[in-house]
Each structure stands twice: as C-alpha cells, then as structure tokens.
Design an enzyme around this catalytic site. Structure first.
Site, short mmCIF file in Angstrom:
data_model
loop_
_atom_site.label_atom_id
_atom_site.label_comp_id
_atom_site.label_asym_id
_atom_site.label_seq_id
_atom_site.Cartn_x
_atom_site.Cartn_y
_atom_site.Cartn_z
N LYS A 11 27.68 43.84 43.50
CA LYS A 11 28.19 44.05 42.14
C LYS A 11 27.10 43.82 41.08
O LYS A 11 26.06 43.20 41.36
CB LYS A 11 29.38 43.10 41.90
CG LYS A 11 30.59 43.40 42.78
CD LYS A 11 31.76 42.48 42.41
CE LYS A 11 33.00 42.78 43.22
NZ LYS A 11 34.15 41.93 42.80
N TYR A 51 39.23 50.95 41.96
CA TYR A 51 40.08 49.76 41.95
C TYR A 51 41.52 50.08 41.54
O TYR A 51 42.24 49.18 41.09
CB TYR A 51 39.49 48.69 41.04
CG TYR A 51 38.39 47.86 41.69
CD1 TYR A 51 38.68 47.03 42.78
CD2 TYR A 51 37.09 47.88 41.22
CE1 TYR A 51 37.69 46.25 43.37
CE2 TYR A 51 36.09 47.10 41.81
CZ TYR A 51 36.40 46.29 42.89
OH TYR A 51 35.43 45.51 43.47
N ARG A 104 29.29 34.75 48.36
CA ARG A 104 29.91 34.42 47.07
C ARG A 104 29.59 33.00 46.64
O ARG A 104 29.44 32.73 45.44
CB ARG A 104 31.41 34.69 47.14
CG ARG A 104 31.68 36.19 47.03
CD ARG A 104 33.08 36.57 47.37
NE ARG A 104 33.44 37.88 46.84
CZ ARG A 104 34.57 38.51 47.13
NH1 ARG A 104 35.44 37.95 47.95
NH2 ARG A 104 34.82 39.70 46.62
N ASN A 114 31.84 37.91 41.25
CA ASN A 114 31.71 37.23 42.54
C ASN A 114 30.78 37.96 43.51
O ASN A 114 30.96 37.89 44.73
CB ASN A 114 33.11 37.00 43.14
CG ASN A 114 33.90 38.28 43.30
OD1 ASN A 114 33.38 39.37 43.03
ND2 ASN A 114 35.13 38.18 43.74
N HIS A 117 31.74 43.23 46.73
CA HIS A 117 33.03 43.79 47.16
C HIS A 117 32.92 44.05 48.64
O HIS A 117 31.86 44.46 49.12
CB HIS A 117 33.33 45.10 46.43
CG HIS A 117 34.43 45.89 47.10
ND1 HIS A 117 35.76 45.62 46.85
CD2 HIS A 117 34.41 46.85 48.06
CE1 HIS A 117 36.51 46.41 47.63
NE2 HIS A 117 35.71 47.17 48.36
N GLU A 128 37.14 53.95 51.21
CA GLU A 128 36.09 53.52 50.29
C GLU A 128 34.74 54.14 50.66
O GLU A 128 33.95 54.50 49.77
CB GLU A 128 36.02 51.99 50.25
CG GLU A 128 37.27 51.41 49.60
CD GLU A 128 37.34 49.89 49.63
OE1 GLU A 128 38.29 49.35 49.03
OE2 GLU A 128 36.46 49.24 50.22
P1 ADP Z 1 38.42 40.63 47.00
O1 ADP Z 1 37.26 41.22 46.20
O2 ADP Z 1 38.08 39.29 47.59
O3 ADP Z 1 38.97 41.60 48.01
P2 ADP Z 1 40.73 41.26 45.35
O4 ADP Z 1 40.79 42.55 46.06
O5 ADP Z 1 41.98 40.45 45.26
O6 ADP Z 1 39.58 40.31 45.93
O7 ADP Z 1 40.25 41.50 43.84
C1 ADP Z 1 39.28 42.47 43.53
C2 ADP Z 1 38.32 41.88 42.53
O8 ADP Z 1 39.02 41.61 41.31
C3 ADP Z 1 37.72 40.52 42.91
O9 ADP Z 1 36.60 40.63 43.76
C4 ADP Z 1 37.35 39.96 41.56
O10 ADP Z 1 36.16 40.56 41.05
C5 ADP Z 1 38.52 40.42 40.72
N1 ADP Z 1 39.60 39.42 40.71
C6 ADP Z 1 40.44 39.10 41.73
N2 ADP Z 1 41.33 38.14 41.39
C7 ADP Z 1 41.06 37.84 40.10
C8 ADP Z 1 41.59 36.93 39.15
N3 ADP Z 1 42.63 36.12 39.46
N4 ADP Z 1 41.05 36.88 37.91
C9 ADP Z 1 40.01 37.69 37.58
N5 ADP Z 1 39.44 38.58 38.43
C10 ADP Z 1 39.94 38.66 39.66
MG MG Z 2 39.95 43.39 47.74
#
Ligand code: ADP
Ligand code: MG
Length: 143
Positions: A11, A51, A104, A114, A117, A128
């Site tokens: 990212k 997304y 992370r 973070n 992805h 994807e």
């Molecule tokens: P992951 O990336 O671990 O698969 P998710 O698919 O749940 O997590 O979320 C996609 C992305 O959205 C996360 O990597 C993060 O950048 C953002 N995100 C997820 N949860 C939150 C949250 N509670 N508040 C702000 N940003 C979030």
């Molecule tokens: Mg995810």
C-alpha cells in the site's frame, strides 16, 4: 498441500516508508515467490471498484483515499497454501494487534494504513489477480 496463487498490494504508506524491499523479503523468507509485480498509481475509480466489497463500511471513503494517495505495488504471489500463508506473514488488520515479525507489525502505521493488502480466499485471489493482470501477461512471466 497445494501450490496456490494469491494477490498482494504493497500500500501507499509502505511504499512511502521505503519498505517495498522489506515487505518482499518477508514474503520470500516465508516461502512465497513473486510471480508478477508492477508499480501503479490507482485511480479513485479503480480503488472504489477493487474495494467494492467494503462499500457500505464506514471506512470505505477513507480507504479509497489512502489507496490513491501514492503509488502501490501490485503482486501475484505463489506457494503452498499461498492465500493463508500470505495472511499469516501479513499479520492482523490492526498493526497494534499483529504478531511480532509480521509485515503489518513491522511496517504498518495504524488500522487504516497497514502496509499491505492480501486476498482472503482462493476465489477472491483469482478475482483480484484478474483485476490487475491478464492471463496473457501472466503467461509471459512463466519461468
Ligand atoms: P484486511 O486488509 O486485513 O483483509 P479488511 O478486508 O477487513 O482487512 O479491510 C480492508 C482494509 O480496510 C484494511 O486493510 C484497512 O486498510 C481498512 N480497514 C479495515 N477495518 C478498518 C477500520 N475498522 N477502520 C479503518 N479502516 C479499516
Ligand atoms: Mg480483506
């Protein structure tokens, strides 16, 4: 055990931290190989589409914004159980809760920024990968 492919994005926050090499090193050390890789600047439209699964979440707008704030590296990773393996190496979504040594934990800033992805299942990995790489492009990259 089976050889599988998954999709990864380094990212904008991690690219900005000069951590491309650090991220890739951890993926490779973890047994994954990079089979396709490209640096791109996502358009807002691309980030929204990528997304779309999160479009009703409160953080969707912020997520689109942060994914477009700088260049990213999109990658296809291959290895045994690559989807799960990549998720393990990445660590928890919230870097504060991620295990020591995970990408992370090492390179993430907060739950939004973070560092990486990673696909969450083989089906989403296939979607994807196809979002960014054509079958013919992947074919030219075979070793
Ligand atoms: P992951 O990336 O671990 O698969 P998710 O698919 O749940 O997590 O979320 C996609 C992305 O959205 C996360 O990597 C993060 O950048 C953002 N995100 C997820 N949860 C939150 C949250 N509670 N508040 C702000 N940003 C979030
Ligand atoms: Mg995810």
């Amino acid at each position: 055990m089976s050889i599988e492919r998954t999709f990864s994005i380094i990212k904008p926050d991690a690219v900005k931290k000069n951590a491309i090499g650090g991220v890739v090193a951890r993926l490779e050390e973890g047994g994954l190989r990079v089979v396709a890789s490209r640096m791109v600047r996502l358009t807002e439209q691309q980030a929204r589409a990528f997304y779309a699964v999160h479009k009703d979440r409160p953080f969707y707008g912020d997520l689109v914004k942060l994914m477009t704030e700088g260049p990213v590296v999109v990658q296809v990773l291959e290895g045994e159980n690559a989807v799960l393996k990549n998720r393990e190496i990445m660590g928890a979504t919230n870097p504060e809760k991620a295990d020591g040594g995970t990408i992370r934990k090492l390179f993430g800033t907060n739950i939004e920024r973070n560092a990486v992805h990673g696909s969450d299942a083989p089906e989403t990995a296939a979607q994807e990968i196809a979002f960014f790489f054509s079958g013919s492009e992947l074919a030219t990259l075979q070793r």
